[in-house]
Design an enzyme around this catalytic site. Structure first.
Site, PDB file in Angstrom:
ATOM      1  N   PHE A  46     -12.814 -13.339  -6.776  1.00  0.00           N
ATOM      2  CA  PHE A  46     -11.713 -12.552  -7.326  1.00  0.00           C
ATOM      3  C   PHE A  46     -11.505 -12.776  -8.829  1.00  0.00           C
ATOM      4  O   PHE A  46     -11.831 -11.922  -9.669  1.00  0.00           O
ATOM      5  CB  PHE A  46     -10.463 -12.886  -6.512  1.00  0.00           C
ATOM      6  N   SER A  57      -4.673 -25.523  -8.801  1.00  0.00           N
ATOM      7  CA  SER A  57      -3.855 -24.603  -8.004  1.00  0.00           C
ATOM      8  C   SER A  57      -2.409 -25.052  -7.965  1.00  0.00           C
ATOM      9  O   SER A  57      -2.114 -26.256  -7.981  1.00  0.00           O
ATOM     10  CB  SER A  57      -4.393 -24.542  -6.567  1.00  0.00           C
ATOM     11  N   TYR A  71      -6.225 -27.861   1.453  1.00  0.00           N
ATOM     12  CA  TYR A  71      -6.724 -27.203   0.241  1.00  0.00           C
ATOM     13  C   TYR A  71      -6.009 -27.738  -0.995  1.00  0.00           C
ATOM     14  O   TYR A  71      -6.642 -28.121  -1.984  1.00  0.00           O
ATOM     15  CB  TYR A  71      -6.538 -25.687   0.353  1.00  0.00           C
ATOM     16  N   ASN A  88       0.445 -17.536  -7.778  1.00  0.00           N
ATOM     17  CA  ASN A  88       0.042 -16.465  -6.855  1.00  0.00           C
ATOM     18  C   ASN A  88      -0.588 -15.313  -7.624  1.00  0.00           C
ATOM     19  O   ASN A  88       0.106 -14.396  -8.075  1.00  0.00           O
ATOM     20  CB  ASN A  88       1.249 -15.982  -6.043  1.00  0.00           C
ATOM     21  N   LYS A 121     -10.976 -10.714   0.324  1.00  0.00           N
ATOM     22  CA  LYS A 121     -10.365 -11.985   0.660  1.00  0.00           C
ATOM     23  C   LYS A 121      -9.683 -12.045   2.028  1.00  0.00           C
ATOM     24  O   LYS A 121      -9.244 -13.106   2.463  1.00  0.00           O
ATOM     25  CB  LYS A 121      -9.359 -12.388  -0.427  1.00  0.00           C
TER      26      LYS A 121
END
Length: 321
Positions: A10, A114, A141, A169, A178
């Site tokens: 992405f 993240s 994750y 996000n 995805k």
């Protein structure tokens, strides 16, 4: 040459488009190219070489003198992944190998962290590196991403420039592959197109009404602008938040999707799936002052602007970025 890992994914595929737009055409793309559903993301782009991720470090040993910059965006990004062997291999060990190679060959590095590292947000959403080891992610994750951030900060050997970016996000074109992990906007668009309504997760937290859970939604075009800017900046190494800096509700997001499609608003609610219910973030908002403090001053799309562009110029036309 500029290396982009996870290039068929992405964010990375959008970065390749941004680099091409600035006439950077000697792009080396690294990924697992056997995943066919991702390949449309890189079709038609100006790419110098395709390298399988398992062969990349051997390739780098032979070509490092020509490599100007590495964007390490490849990872196992499924937040429901529980196989720690997979996460350690792809998100931790591979990233350590990338870091060490950039140290050895003195190549600047930007890598993907993240906002999942922040967990429930009890310590806030400040990219203060002194707090990194105290963060408590809610899933494996997020733990894998935080483990690498901690490891990177502990290293005495560092690339001469490096930045770890805590993506919040992210939404936008090229996320079509995805599945469950795609943004709520893509799911909303597909549901509205199919049956004229969309179902959001019900709140299981008494502090938030249904649909008023809040996230920092950031448009992918803003994300790649920051990545592009950092490639030229090459100073002030460290870990940085990368969000819009503005939390918005899922109702805001959904209503704007209906509006961009020209459809009447029709929203239902259902219970949050049990496998993610106790790992659900009810509020995220990036503190963006650190990035601004080193000179980044481009405005970000508002949620309204980003959704309108995404829906009308990509989802409704089937276009890729």
């Amino acid at each position: 040459m500029i290396v982009v890992t996870g290039a068929a994914g992405f964010i990375a595929s959008c970065l390749v488009t941004r680099l091409n737009a600035a006439n950077f055409n000697n792009i080396v793309v690294v990924d697992n190219f056997s995943v066919a559903k991702k390949l449309p993301n890189i079709q038609g782009k100006k790419i110098k070489e395709y390298v399988d991720r398992n062969e990349f470090f051997e390739w780098l040993d032979k070509n490092y003198e020509e490599v100007e910059f590495i964007f390490h965006l490849g990872a196992r990004t499924d937040t429901t992944e529980t196989n720690r062997d997979v996460l350690n291999l792809l998100n931790l060990d591979y990233s350590k190998q990338m870091w060490n190679a950039c140290c050895e060959y003195q190549i600047p590095l930007v890598y993907a962290s993240s906002a999942a590292t922040y967990g429930s947000g009890t310590l806030g959403y400040d990219d203060d590196e002194s707090l990194t080891h105290l963060l408590q992610p809610l899933n494996a994750y997020g733990e894998s991403k935080n483990d690498f951030d901690i490891w990177a900060l502990q290293q005495t050997a560092k690339p001469f420039f490096w930045a770890g970016l805590k993506f919040f996000n992210v939404y936008g074109p090229n996320e079509y592959h995805k599945g469950r992990m795609a943004s709520v906007i893509l799911h909303a668009y597909n549901a509205i197109k199919e049956n004229g309504r969309f179902t959001l997760f019900r709140s299981h937290n008494p502090d938030y009404k249904d649909g008023e859970q809040m996230r920092d939604f950031v448009y992918v075009k803003d994300v790649v602008e920051v990545l592009y800017w950092l490639m030229h900046h090459r100073k002030n190494s460290g870990i940085y938040n990368l969000g819009s800096g503005q939390a918005r509700t899922f109702l805001d997001l959904t209503f704007n999707t209906f509006t961009a499609m020209g459809a009447p608003i029709n929203v239902d609610f259902r219970d949050t799936p049990e496998d993610i219910r106790d790992k659900y973030q009810y509020y995220t908002q990036a503190n963006m002052e650190k990035l601004k403090s080193i000179g980044y001053d481009k405005p970000f799309h508002t949620l309204e602007e980003g959704i309108q562009d995404y829906v009308q110029n990509y989802l409704m036309t089937g276009a890729y970025y």
